[in-house]
Structures are given as C-alpha cells and as structure tokens.
Design an enzyme around this catalytic site. Sequence first.
Site, PDB file in Angstrom:
ATOM      1  N   HIS A  43       2.272   8.520   1.222  1.00 23.82           N
ATOM      2  CA  HIS A  43       1.835   7.775   0.037  1.00 23.82           C
ATOM      3  C   HIS A  43       2.166   6.303   0.225  1.00 23.82           C
ATOM      4  O   HIS A  43       3.271   5.948   0.629  1.00 23.82           O
ATOM      5  CB  HIS A  43       2.558   8.337  -1.200  1.00 23.82           C
ATOM      6  CG  HIS A  43       2.372   7.526  -2.430  1.00 23.82           C
ATOM      7  ND1 HIS A  43       3.420   6.964  -3.122  1.00 23.82           N
ATOM      8  CD2 HIS A  43       1.244   7.191  -3.114  1.00 23.82           C
ATOM      9  CE1 HIS A  43       2.957   6.317  -4.180  1.00 23.82           C
ATOM     10  NE2 HIS A  43       1.645   6.439  -4.191  1.00 23.82           N
ATOM     11  N   HIS A  87       0.193  -3.664  -3.014  1.00 26.96           N
ATOM     12  CA  HIS A  87       0.830  -2.690  -3.895  1.00 26.96           C
ATOM     13  C   HIS A  87       0.657  -3.147  -5.340  1.00 26.96           C
ATOM     14  O   HIS A  87       1.304  -4.088  -5.777  1.00 26.96           O
ATOM     15  CB  HIS A  87       2.309  -2.557  -3.556  1.00 26.96           C
ATOM     16  CG  HIS A  87       2.949  -1.319  -4.099  1.00 26.96           C
ATOM     17  ND1 HIS A  87       2.991  -1.018  -5.433  1.00 26.96           N
ATOM     18  CD2 HIS A  87       3.560  -0.273  -3.471  1.00 26.96           C
ATOM     19  CE1 HIS A  87       3.611   0.135  -5.621  1.00 26.96           C
ATOM     20  NE2 HIS A  87       3.958   0.614  -4.436  1.00 26.96           N
TER      21      HIS A  87
END
Length: 303
Positions: A43, A87
């Site tokens: 992930h 992110h």
Amino acid sequence: MLDIVDQLTRATTHIKTQPQIGCNGHQELCNRKYSNITHIATHDAPFVGVLPMENQNVDIPTQLDAGIRFLQAQVHRNAFGKLSLCHTSCLMKDTGLVKDYLKVIKQWLDNHPQEVVTILLTNGDHLNATDFDKAFQQSGIIPYAYIPHSDPKKWTLDSWPTLGELIAANTRLIAFLDYGADQPKIPYLLNEFSYFWETPYDTLDPWFAQCKIDRPKGLDKFPAVVAQRMYIMNHFLDTKVLNMAVPDRRDAKRTNAWVGKGSIGEQAERCIGMYGRAPAAVLVDYFDRGQVFKAQDRLNGLL
C-alpha cells in the site's frame, strides 16, 4: 523518533531476496490462473521513510527483490502540471514523476524475465486516462502490458491467463487504474473495478472484524457479478496521532502476522468463509514487518 529509526534499521537488515524460480518464485504457480493467486501488495508503495505519511520502509526495487509483485500508488498532478506520486497532496509528499516510477519497474522487469508484476494507480485528481497513457509511453513499459482479449463485461475469473502464459507472451505487467480508465482507447490500462472489488480501507479497527464489499458501492446487490471478480483485502491499519489518522507502524508486526488476533490469516479466513475463495491481493503497510510472505504462501496453498 529514535525508536522508529531503530525499528527501520532492524527491519531492513533482514530483508531477503526471493530466488528466481518458476513463475513469481514458485514453479507451482506457472499453471495457476492470475485470478487464482494471492499477492501481498504494498500500500502506497513509493512512500518510503519514517515520517507519518510514509507507508513502507524500503524502495521499489528492494520491494520487488524481496518478492512483492503487486504495487499500489497514489497519483496527483503536481504544481508543474506533471503526474506525480503524491501522498494525498503533492504539498504533503511528492516522491517523483509517474514516468520515472514506471521506468524503475520496467528496468526490474527487463532483468527478471520470469516475473509478473501488477500495479494499481489511484487517480486522486480524476485525471484523464490520456495523461496516464503519456507517462506510460515515456517510460517505455507499454510492450510489457497485458491487454485482455474481450470486453470487461464478458470477463470472468476463468478468462485470465496463467502466470506461465503471461510470461511466455512477455506480457508481464498488469496495470490497473481505480478511476478514469478508458479501455476502448487505452486497452492496457485496466479499470480496477471491472475486475476487482475491495474491502474497507483506512480502518482504525486493529482486529479487522469485517470483510464487506466497500467499493464499488452497491456491488453487493449483484452476487453473480461479485463471484466473477477478484477482490482486494485491505489489511493496513491506521492509528490516531493528534486527531489525524496515520499508518500504524508500531503494531505492523502484529497486523502483518499470519496467525493471531488482527492478523492477515484471521481476516483472510473471515473473507474466505464469506466468499468461498482467497483474496487476489492483500494490501499492507510496512510489508517487511511480520510474516507477509508466509501468509501469501499459505493462501496460495504452498505451505
């Protein structure tokens, strides 16, 4: 912070390189359909380090060398209009251009001819598929990309080739986009939710006490469709720090264990009990903490 750095040092010291045997490290997988194999998936694979927004401890080549064959990454448009691995926001964390990320994966595939790698890109800014196509073209990776032979609406679990067939055809990259794919125009960039469904993600529950269908919404009302799609078991844990949800590095060894409360094995057993088959991917943070490859081998019937 010193404790975190110590954990990181110990974790990276013990990473081993997977032997290049058979298909994706196992002769037994060569005749197994892609849809009938469980992959441990990293992930937010490109976000490496010890800060709260970093989900892995080692870089992409090291992840692949260790045996990871499924990489997930967030994509956003940066301040210069380029596709970047960011992110949540490129202001928070930007690890570089998508085309360069793909070049790294291509180089690894060049040097490992018996390996099949899956990538899942999340399209956080709902960008056009042509933007992704440009990055793929610039990277030179497209010749490796697998293109399904029929319409996604007619696709079943049995439609997928075996790993051996993918390797023989040298179509050893399976590329998915969660939103915005346009397969009629860009056939190698697959619409994730035409082939997968996912369990809930960003959970704060350390016991992962569910395996319900979270995305795409409403799919649970169509059990015949559910039965013909692979699924991703999201098994990465968040914790609250200053009222913000961040990856739970402290408990990663327990979360990534094969057995025990809150382990990969426990959640997978719950999912198998509900759907009659193992997940195609188990998405984890800090893959080098715990027993992720033991879990992968168990779920693939190799142990």
